[in-house]
Design an enzyme around this catalytic site. Sequence first.
Site, mmCIF file in Angstrom:
data_model
loop_
_atom_site.group_PDB
_atom_site.id
_atom_site.type_symbol
_atom_site.label_atom_id
_atom_site.label_comp_id
_atom_site.label_asym_id
_atom_site.label_seq_id
_atom_site.Cartn_x
_atom_site.Cartn_y
_atom_site.Cartn_z
ATOM 1 C CE LYS A 145 -0.608 0.118 4.954
ATOM 2 N NZ LYS A 145 -1.224 0.147 6.329
ATOM 3 C CE1 TYR A 195 13.274 31.854 4.645
ATOM 4 C CE2 TYR A 195 13.338 29.625 4.356
ATOM 5 C CZ TYR A 195 13.029 31.039 3.680
ATOM 6 O OH TYR A 195 12.672 30.773 2.399
#
Length: 349
Positions: free
Chosen positions: A35, A244
């Site tokens: 899956k 940042y």
Amino acid sequence: MATARLSINLDAIAANWRALNRMSAPDCQTGAVVKADAYGTGAGRVAQALAKAGARRFFVATADEAAAVREALGHGPQINVFAGHMAGDAELIHALDLTPMLNSIEQIMRHAETLPGHAFGIQLDTGMNRLGLEMTEWQAVAPMVLELRPELIMSHLACADEPDHPMNDAQLAAFHAMTDGCGVPRSLAATGGILLGERFHFDLTRPGIGLHGGRPYDLGFPALRLSLPVVQVREVQAGEAVGYAASWRAEGPSYVATVAAGYADGLPRTLSGQATLWAGDIPCPLIGRVSMDLITVDVTHLDHVPEELDILGPQQTVDDLADVAGTIGYEILTSLGPRYRKEYLEDGA
């Protein structure tokens, strides 16, 4: 090239399946859970490698996911759908010859009405309270459902990765109470359940994360290497900030590599200032914030900066990285982004 490279060792995945197959009870079939695009590694190629290793039954989450697996395998191998028979899925279930694992009375009626005679399985809830019929529901419909000859009855363990958790034996007892004497093949164990021993194996086991060498299968072969390209190297002076929020400042003259991957590629922001990348066997700390497309790495101590740095590989598994990020290996693995260039390794070893 500025595209990161995700190397997937199909031989390792096949070897893990064979090992888990040997651990399963002698008369027990071993399936394979592919899956979420085989946990992000490519369902088609992975399913082919597993079929070559001997797997004959595969599990996906939804009917839509099955298309890549069926295309890769052709007709023959069985593909079970955990989500069952959802509204609107009848045409796809029929066209791809899927086996939906029906999990409610509503789904049982939908399947009987839209695809009479088509193969199906049943999911039972033994305590996880997620998918499946509860005891009273099953008791009410079991006589009718068993007459329709389901191919498999399954449930799922909530705490199999904790061997001593009382839920394991409680769910085992509930599964016996709901299914003993039903005359239908049964399945309870995924990877963790296989490791709990033969009491949990019944007629079919369903390894998933263990195929990739992930916990709780600690003896498995790690199947992934994620190599990130170095886009630029710059010299940073003492006191200068990187990234940042200026969250990292150089204590002295430093060399910083800017590397092409970020949280858009499945590297969680929680790795900021915490993770390690590798230049061969040499650790290189991730510094500053993880941004959308880039991370920065201190390479001051390297004699030579390679074209790529590894964030997954022999020195750091998916679970190791997950520990740093404060999550689980499943999440890291299934979050690896579509921008990675997949490279499949297969030499018959």
